[in-house]
Every structure is written in structure tokens, then in C-alpha cells.
Design a protein around this motif. Structure first.
Motif, PDB file in Angstrom:
ATOM      1  N   MET A   1       0.852  -1.206   0.000  1.00  0.00           N
ATOM      2  CA  MET A   1       0.000   0.000   0.000  1.00  0.00           C
ATOM      3  C   MET A   1       0.882   1.248   0.000  1.00  0.00           C
ATOM      4  O   MET A   1       1.640   1.483   0.938  1.00  0.00           O
ATOM      5  CB  MET A   1      -0.893  -0.015   1.244  1.00  0.00           C
ATOM      6  N   ASP A   2       0.809   2.005  -1.084  1.00  0.00           N
ATOM      7  CA  ASP A   2       1.554   3.267  -1.113  1.00  0.00           C
ATOM      8  C   ASP A   2       0.688   4.406  -1.635  1.00  0.00           C
ATOM      9  O   ASP A   2       1.177   5.459  -2.020  1.00  0.00           O
ATOM     10  CB  ASP A   2       2.826   3.140  -1.962  1.00  0.00           C
ATOM     11  N   THR A   3      -0.626   4.192  -1.619  1.00  0.00           N
ATOM     12  CA  THR A   3      -1.562   5.173  -2.161  1.00  0.00           C
ATOM     13  C   THR A   3      -1.873   6.278  -1.156  1.00  0.00           C
ATOM     14  O   THR A   3      -2.048   6.013   0.029  1.00  0.00           O
ATOM     15  CB  THR A   3      -2.876   4.490  -2.588  1.00  0.00           C
ATOM     16  N   ILE A   4      -1.953   7.491  -1.649  1.00  0.00           N
ATOM     17  CA  ILE A   4      -2.383   8.638  -0.854  1.00  0.00           C
ATOM     18  C   ILE A   4      -3.819   8.953  -1.263  1.00  0.00           C
ATOM     19  O   ILE A   4      -4.126   9.052  -2.457  1.00  0.00           O
ATOM     20  CB  ILE A   4      -1.472   9.851  -1.094  1.00  0.00           C
ATOM     21  N   ASN A 121       0.493   8.455  -7.359  1.00  0.00           N
ATOM     22  CA  ASN A 121      -0.003   7.424  -6.431  1.00  0.00           C
ATOM     23  C   ASN A 121      -1.143   7.943  -5.561  1.00  0.00           C
ATOM     24  O   ASN A 121      -1.246   7.607  -4.390  1.00  0.00           O
ATOM     25  CB  ASN A 121       1.136   6.922  -5.538  1.00  0.00           C
ATOM     26  N   CYS A 122      -1.995   8.784  -6.155  1.00  0.00           N
ATOM     27  CA  CYS A 122      -3.093   9.386  -5.400  1.00  0.00           C
ATOM     28  C   CYS A 122      -4.457   8.972  -5.939  1.00  0.00           C
ATOM     29  O   CYS A 122      -4.629   8.775  -7.146  1.00  0.00           O
ATOM     30  CB  CYS A 122      -3.007  10.914  -5.459  1.00  0.00           C
ATOM     31  N   VAL A 123      -5.418   8.865  -5.022  1.00  0.00           N
ATOM     32  CA  VAL A 123      -6.821   8.708  -5.374  1.00  0.00           C
ATOM     33  C   VAL A 123      -7.562   9.892  -4.761  1.00  0.00           C
ATOM     34  O   VAL A 123      -7.474  10.120  -3.550  1.00  0.00           O
ATOM     35  CB  VAL A 123      -7.391   7.378  -4.829  1.00  0.00           C
ATOM     36  N   HIS A 124      -8.260  10.644  -5.601  1.00  0.00           N
ATOM     37  CA  HIS A 124      -8.927  11.863  -5.142  1.00  0.00           C
ATOM     38  C   HIS A 124     -10.445  11.632  -5.087  1.00  0.00           C
ATOM     39  O   HIS A 124     -11.067  11.296  -6.100  1.00  0.00           O
ATOM     40  CB  HIS A 124      -8.604  13.025  -6.074  1.00  0.00           C
ATOM     41  N   LEU A 125     -11.019  11.837  -3.919  1.00  0.00           N
ATOM     42  CA  LEU A 125     -12.432  11.543  -3.691  1.00  0.00           C
ATOM     43  C   LEU A 125     -13.213  12.793  -3.310  1.00  0.00           C
ATOM     44  O   LEU A 125     -12.662  13.724  -2.726  1.00  0.00           O
ATOM     45  CB  LEU A 125     -12.580  10.524  -2.560  1.00  0.00           C
ATOM     46  N   PHE A 126     -14.504  12.780  -3.628  1.00  0.00           N
ATOM     47  CA  PHE A 126     -15.422  13.804  -3.141  1.00  0.00           C
ATOM     48  C   PHE A 126     -16.614  13.101  -2.511  1.00  0.00           C
ATOM     49  O   PHE A 126     -17.251  12.255  -3.143  1.00  0.00           O
ATOM     50  CB  PHE A 126     -15.905  14.726  -4.269  1.00  0.00           C
ATOM     51  N   ILE A 127     -16.889  13.441  -1.262  1.00  0.00           N
ATOM     52  CA  ILE A 127     -18.005  12.818  -0.543  1.00  0.00           C
ATOM     53  C   ILE A 127     -19.097  13.859  -0.321  1.00  0.00           C
ATOM     54  O   ILE A 127     -18.838  14.958   0.181  1.00  0.00           O
ATOM     55  CB  ILE A 127     -17.520  12.247   0.804  1.00  0.00           C
ATOM     56  N   TYR A 128     -20.307  13.508  -0.729  1.00  0.00           N
ATOM     57  CA  TYR A 128     -21.449  14.402  -0.544  1.00  0.00           C
ATOM     58  C   TYR A 128     -22.576  13.617   0.111  1.00  0.00           C
ATOM     59  O   TYR A 128     -22.413  12.431   0.459  1.00  0.00           O
ATOM     60  CB  TYR A 128     -21.894  15.016  -1.879  1.00  0.00           C
ATOM     61  N   GLY A 129     -23.705  14.242   0.331  1.00  0.00           N
ATOM     62  CA  GLY A 129     -24.799  13.540   0.981  1.00  0.00           C
ATOM     63  C   GLY A 129     -26.142  14.191   0.716  1.00  0.00           C
ATOM     64  O   GLY A 129     -26.221  15.324   0.235  1.00  0.00           O
ATOM     65  N   PHE A 203      -7.309   0.007  -7.251  1.00  0.00           N
ATOM     66  CA  PHE A 203      -6.346   0.965  -7.794  1.00  0.00           C
ATOM     67  C   PHE A 203      -4.922   0.466  -7.581  1.00  0.00           C
ATOM     68  O   PHE A 203      -4.083   0.532  -8.482  1.00  0.00           O
ATOM     69  CB  PHE A 203      -6.551   2.324  -7.115  1.00  0.00           C
ATOM     70  N   GLU A 204      -4.654  -0.056  -6.400  1.00  0.00           N
ATOM     71  CA  GLU A 204      -3.320  -0.615  -6.087  1.00  0.00           C
ATOM     72  C   GLU A 204      -2.998  -1.793  -7.004  1.00  0.00           C
ATOM     73  O   GLU A 204      -1.893  -1.887  -7.530  1.00  0.00           O
ATOM     74  CB  GLU A 204      -3.286  -1.072  -4.627  1.00  0.00           C
ATOM     75  N   ASN A 205      -3.977  -2.665  -7.179  1.00  0.00           N
ATOM     76  CA  ASN A 205      -3.745  -3.867  -8.008  1.00  0.00           C
ATOM     77  C   ASN A 205      -3.474  -3.522  -9.471  1.00  0.00           C
ATOM     78  O   ASN A 205      -2.695  -4.181 -10.144  1.00  0.00           O
ATOM     79  CB  ASN A 205      -4.952  -4.800  -7.912  1.00  0.00           C
ATOM     80  N   ARG A 206      -4.105  -2.470  -9.956  1.00  0.00           N
ATOM     81  CA  ARG A 206      -3.917  -2.073 -11.356  1.00  0.00           C
ATOM     82  C   ARG A 206      -2.526  -1.495 -11.596  1.00  0.00           C
ATOM     83  O   ARG A 206      -2.020  -1.515 -12.721  1.00  0.00           O
ATOM     84  CB  ARG A 206      -4.956  -1.034 -11.778  1.00  0.00           C
ATOM     85  N   LYS A 207      -1.900  -1.000 -10.525  1.00  0.00           N
ATOM     86  CA  LYS A 207      -0.549  -0.425 -10.665  1.00  0.00           C
ATOM     87  C   LYS A 207       0.515  -1.492 -10.768  1.00  0.00           C
ATOM     88  O   LYS A 207       1.625  -1.230 -11.209  1.00  0.00           O
ATOM     89  CB  LYS A 207      -0.240   0.485  -9.478  1.00  0.00           C
ATOM     90  N   ARG A 208       0.178  -2.693 -10.331  1.00  0.00           N
ATOM     91  CA  ARG A 208       1.191  -3.769 -10.300  1.00  0.00           C
ATOM     92  C   ARG A 208       1.410  -4.365 -11.672  1.00  0.00           C
ATOM     93  O   ARG A 208       0.594  -4.338 -12.532  1.00  0.00           O
ATOM     94  CB  ARG A 208       0.750  -4.869  -9.307  1.00  0.00           C
TER      95      ARG A 208
END
Length: 208
Positions: A1-4, A121-129, A203-208
Motif C-alpha cells: 500500500m503506497d496510495t495517498i 499514487n493518489c486517489v482523489h475523492l469527493f463525498i457528498y450527501g 487501484f493498487e492492483n492495477r498499478k502492479r
């Protein structure tokens, strides 16, 4: 795991709580208010000043100056003349990069996705509700009436939107500004955290 993982969030969407659960799952640190303490320590600003300007927009004419400053490096004279809000933004911006360089983590808010736009190595998320869910959560959390909770949500989201749109080249809350947008009202805090964990693992698995 090296994802931010960076999490932008609507007020009342439980973005911070979700981030903490995902961090616990991966056993990595989660930075929200902790980032302010770190930025204060590293910049020399008092923490109270950092908090005062935290995720708050500015209407300064020195916008272009600060854009040049953190993109290309700044000189002492331009930094001295810069308004305090920009100095605080730069302090947070630099701290976000330092934290990211230390290893996998979760960073909540504060234009972290924009600060780390060059990091692969980043995943950018937006959380709404849903409004009803957010209002109930804020009413319970702060012991407010429904009307005051609604006002607080509108005010906070306007601040976050103005701050993000001012300092970044993207639009707050717009789908194409992020890798994944999630309505936390659908699955709840735990369910949303599990969904994010699965997304990050894929996402991690796809980088390998």
C-alpha cells in the motif's frame, strides 16, 4: 500500500469520519485538523492563525502572485508582501506535500488533491450527501435546530467551494475534478468506507 487518498467533502457528509475508518482499515494516518497543527509547527505561524484562515476564501488582488509563488518558488520580498491568508495557504500546501512524501495517508480537505496533482499514487475523492441526512447529522453533532443546521451547512459549503475554486484550477464538487464521487447517505459511514477501501485496493492492483 503506497496510495495517498485525498477527501474533499460537503459539510455534514461525514467525510472526516469516513476518512478515519478507511485509515484504520489500511493502518495509515489520517490528517484533518492534525494538518493544521503540523503546518503551524513547520511554518512558525501560531496554530490559532492557521485555524482562523483554514479553508476560507480570500478576495485579494495578489491572486496571481501566490499562483506564481507556489508554482515556481518565491523570493523573500514577495512573501513578506503577501496577505496572511496566502501565507497560511502556502504553509498548508507545503505541509501536504511533506506529509505525502512520508508515505501512504489520508488527507481531508484543504485542496489536497490540487496540491498533489503531480503525484501519480493518489486517489482523489469527493463525498457528498442528501440534505436530510446531513441536516440530521449536524443537528445531533452540534445540538442545533433544523434551521440553524441548514444555515451552517450552506455557509460551510460556500466557504469550502470558494476556497477550493480560488486556489485550484478546478471546481469544487464537480465530478471531473475527482476520481470518485460518493453519496455517503446511500451506504452510510461504514458502507462508504468499505466502498472506498475496495476502490483503493483495486487501484493498487492495477498499478502492479
Amino acid at each position: 500500500m503506497d496510495t495517498i487518498i485525498t477527501i474533499a467533502r460537503q459539510f455534514g457528509s461525514a467525510g472526516r469520519e469516513i476518512g478515519e475508518q478507511v485509515a484504520k482499515y489500511f493502518n495509515i494516518p489520517c490528517y484533518d485538523k492534525e494538518l493544521l497543527t503540523r503546518a503551524a509547527q513547520e511554518s512558525g505561524f501560531c496554530e490559532e492563525m492557521i485555524q482562523t484562515h483554514d479553508e476560507r476564501p480570500t478576495n485579494s488582488f495578489l491572486y496571481n502572485l501566490v499562483m506564481d509563488t507556489y508554482s515556481f518558488g518565491y523570493n523573500a520580498s514577495s512573501f513578506v508582501d503577501m496577505p496572511i491568508s496566502h501565507k497560511v495557504f502556502l504553509a498548508q500546501f507545503n505541509t501536504i506535500k511533506k506529509i505525502a512524501d512520508e508515505g501512504p495517508c489520508i488527507i481531508v480537505g484543504r485542496c489536497a488533491d490540487y496540491a498533489l496533482s503531480d503525484y501519480k499514487n493518489c486517489v482523489h475523492l469527493f463525498i457528498y450527501g442528501d440534505e436530510e441526512t446531513k441536516v440530521k447529522r449536524i443537528m445531533n453533532k452540534y445540538n442545533l435546530t433544523e434551521a440553524k443546521a441548514k444555515d451552517m451547512i450552506v455557509k460551510k459549503d460556500k466557504q469550502r467551494q470558494s476556497y477550493y475554486n480560488y486556489y485550484s484550477s478546478k471546481k469544487w464538487g464537480r465530478a471531473d475534478s475527482y476520481d470518485l464521487c460518493i453519496n455517503s447517505s446511500v451506504l452510510g459511514v461504514e458502507g462508504t468506507a468499505k466502498l472506498i477501501a475496495q476502490f483503493v485496493e483495486d487501484f493498487e492492483n492495477r498499478k502492479r
